[in-house]
Design a protein around this motif. Sequence first.
Motif, mmCIF file in Angstrom:
data_model
loop_
_atom_site.group_PDB
_atom_site.id
_atom_site.type_symbol
_atom_site.label_atom_id
_atom_site.label_comp_id
_atom_site.label_asym_id
_atom_site.label_seq_id
_atom_site.Cartn_x
_atom_site.Cartn_y
_atom_site.Cartn_z
ATOM 1 N N GLU A 188 -9.744 0.609 3.711
ATOM 2 C CA GLU A 188 -9.186 1.086 5.118
ATOM 3 C C GLU A 188 -7.691 1.681 4.964
ATOM 4 O O GLU A 188 -7.480 2.929 5.351
ATOM 5 N N GLU A 189 -7.061 1.297 3.962
ATOM 6 C CA GLU A 189 -5.606 2.074 3.653
ATOM 7 C C GLU A 189 -5.680 3.364 3.217
ATOM 8 O O GLU A 189 -5.156 4.241 3.552
ATOM 9 N N GLY A 190 -6.653 3.210 2.373
ATOM 10 C CA GLY A 190 -7.167 4.913 1.559
ATOM 11 C C GLY A 190 -7.375 5.688 2.531
ATOM 12 O O GLY A 190 -7.116 6.930 2.612
ATOM 13 N N ARG A 191 -8.346 5.285 3.497
ATOM 14 C CA ARG A 191 -9.144 6.321 4.536
ATOM 15 C C ARG A 191 -7.871 6.887 5.439
ATOM 16 O O ARG A 191 -7.740 7.970 5.691
ATOM 17 N N GLU A 218 -2.336 12.274 -7.734
ATOM 18 C CA GLU A 218 -3.095 11.053 -7.064
ATOM 19 C C GLU A 218 -3.594 11.343 -5.518
ATOM 20 O O GLU A 218 -4.774 10.810 -5.387
ATOM 21 N N PHE A 219 -3.122 11.929 -4.974
ATOM 22 C CA PHE A 219 -3.584 12.479 -3.521
ATOM 23 C C PHE A 219 -4.845 13.220 -3.900
ATOM 24 O O PHE A 219 -5.824 13.173 -3.075
ATOM 25 N N ALA A 220 -4.918 14.188 -4.624
ATOM 26 C CA ALA A 220 -6.060 15.082 -5.094
ATOM 27 C C ALA A 220 -7.287 14.007 -5.560
ATOM 28 O O ALA A 220 -8.382 14.004 -5.294
ATOM 29 N N ALA A 221 -7.081 13.125 -6.489
ATOM 30 C CA ALA A 221 -7.849 11.961 -6.938
ATOM 31 C C ALA A 221 -8.461 11.364 -5.699
ATOM 32 O O ALA A 221 -9.669 10.894 -5.653
ATOM 33 N N LEU A 222 -7.425 10.699 -4.732
ATOM 34 C CA LEU A 222 -7.895 10.112 -3.602
ATOM 35 C C LEU A 222 -8.922 10.977 -2.887
ATOM 36 O O LEU A 222 -10.006 10.271 -2.270
ATOM 37 N N LEU A 223 -8.898 12.377 -2.600
ATOM 38 C CA LEU A 223 -9.741 12.985 -1.942
ATOM 39 C C LEU A 223 -11.055 13.152 -2.661
ATOM 40 O O LEU A 223 -11.952 12.982 -2.055
ATOM 41 N N ALA A 224 -10.924 13.265 -4.024
ATOM 42 C CA ALA A 224 -12.122 13.582 -4.975
ATOM 43 C C ALA A 224 -13.041 12.106 -4.500
ATOM 44 O O ALA A 224 -14.134 12.138 -4.614
ATOM 45 N N ALA A 251 0.921 -1.356 0.080
ATOM 46 C CA ALA A 251 0.063 0.037 0.017
ATOM 47 C C ALA A 251 0.707 1.467 -0.084
ATOM 48 O O ALA A 251 1.849 1.326 0.749
ATOM 49 N N LEU A 252 0.417 2.164 -0.886
ATOM 50 C CA LEU A 252 1.226 3.463 -0.943
ATOM 51 C C LEU A 252 1.035 4.316 0.439
ATOM 52 O O LEU A 252 0.000 4.310 0.996
ATOM 53 N N GLU A 253 1.814 4.944 0.968
ATOM 54 C CA GLU A 253 1.705 5.961 1.954
ATOM 55 C C GLU A 253 1.714 7.195 1.349
ATOM 56 O O GLU A 253 1.894 7.612 0.198
ATOM 57 N N GLY A 254 0.976 8.032 2.370
ATOM 58 C CA GLY A 254 0.925 9.642 1.770
ATOM 59 C C GLY A 254 2.163 10.272 1.120
ATOM 60 O O GLY A 254 1.855 10.592 -0.007
ATOM 61 N N PRO A 255 3.077 10.120 1.742
ATOM 62 C CA PRO A 255 4.295 10.836 1.102
ATOM 63 C C PRO A 255 4.722 10.359 -0.391
ATOM 64 O O PRO A 255 5.300 10.924 -1.108
ATOM 65 N N GLU A 259 -5.858 1.642 -7.582
ATOM 66 C CA GLU A 259 -6.536 0.524 -7.205
ATOM 67 C C GLU A 259 -5.482 -0.599 -6.886
ATOM 68 O O GLU A 259 -5.608 -1.338 -6.094
ATOM 69 N N ALA A 260 -4.461 -0.585 -7.526
ATOM 70 C CA ALA A 260 -3.456 -1.666 -7.609
ATOM 71 C C ALA A 260 -2.567 -1.460 -6.148
ATOM 72 O O ALA A 260 -2.169 -2.394 -5.493
ATOM 73 N N ALA A 261 -2.630 -0.248 -5.481
ATOM 74 C CA ALA A 261 -2.158 -0.220 -4.308
ATOM 75 C C ALA A 261 -2.999 -0.466 -3.283
ATOM 76 O O ALA A 261 -2.528 -0.381 -2.051
ATOM 77 N N GLY A 262 -4.195 -0.858 -3.573
ATOM 78 C CA GLY A 262 -5.118 -1.115 -2.216
ATOM 79 C C GLY A 262 -5.822 0.130 -1.758
ATOM 80 O O GLY A 262 -6.056 0.054 -0.748
ATOM 81 N N LEU A 263 -5.718 1.327 -2.247
ATOM 82 C CA LEU A 263 -6.463 2.325 -1.578
ATOM 83 C C LEU A 263 -7.626 2.613 -1.922
ATOM 84 O O LEU A 263 -8.312 3.438 -1.267
ATOM 85 N N VAL A 264 -8.205 2.186 -2.986
ATOM 86 C CA VAL A 264 -9.568 2.105 -3.637
ATOM 87 C C VAL A 264 -10.108 0.977 -3.812
ATOM 88 O O VAL A 264 -9.674 -0.076 -4.122
ATOM 89 N N THR A 265 -11.399 0.700 -3.394
ATOM 90 C CA THR A 265 -12.103 -0.719 -4.000
ATOM 91 C C THR A 265 -13.412 -0.128 -4.886
ATOM 92 O O THR A 265 -13.834 0.895 -4.753
ATOM 93 N N ARG A 266 -13.761 -1.123 -5.673
ATOM 94 C CA ARG A 266 -15.034 -0.787 -6.416
ATOM 95 C C ARG A 266 -16.209 -2.026 -6.544
ATOM 96 O O ARG A 266 -15.659 -3.124 -6.125
#
Length: 233
Positions: free
Chosen positions: A198-201, A134-140, A124-128, A175-182
């Motif tokens: 959970e990792e994305g949140r 990518e972070f803006a997309a995660l927020l959206a 899983a990717l971390e914030g830094p 998605e590949a990093a496990g930060l989002v699911t569909r």
Amino acid sequence: MTVLPSATPPAKSLTDLDHRIEAAVGYNIDHLWKHHDRGLLDEPLSRLAEAHRGLSDAERGVTFHRVLLHRLASGEIPMDQRLITRIERVVGQLKATTETRDARQAQAVAALEPVEAAAPAPTALEGPELTAPEFAALLAISQGANLHQHLQTGRLSVITASTTRLPHTVFQRLEAAGLVTRDTSRPIHAGQPISLSEEGRTTVTGGARRDPVPTAVAAPSVGSWPTPARSHR
């Protein structure tokens, strides 16, 4: 005049398993097919490539008959008994191609699961490690989003709750990093809801806490009077 068949192979149709396959093998579907054609794959990956090719062919058949049915029922052609008979025939063909697609998808899943089991778990990717887009997309996405596939072109796009269109490559990385699911239980043509894992949140809330970094306040020296608070007028 004799018309020779085109030497250009038919375009691949996107499937619901494309993201899972690419995450499991570590490269995109185009490379998977090319490696298979050149005999570079081991037996599990070769079975997966063959199963995915059959699924893609079946998906193309479903798309063809669905688009044809849409055209017949769109009002462009005068409604008469001949048209009704043709619509009924196309509906039967669409049902048959859908059953074929579903059977081939089950075969592809059966070929994919051993490959997924043998693949290393994605980190899983971390914030830094996230880029600003990518972070803006995660927020959206945290506000709600859906993955859609265009009915005729097969192109995938991510639309957020604010109607913002996100780059599909960014979504694939998240998605590949496990930060989002569909929600894959819904058809991709109707839109598959996307949510944060959970990792994305954790990444979103952790990133919010880290930005901005608070400035350290110097401790008062021993025996000095505290600095009076600045008044605002």
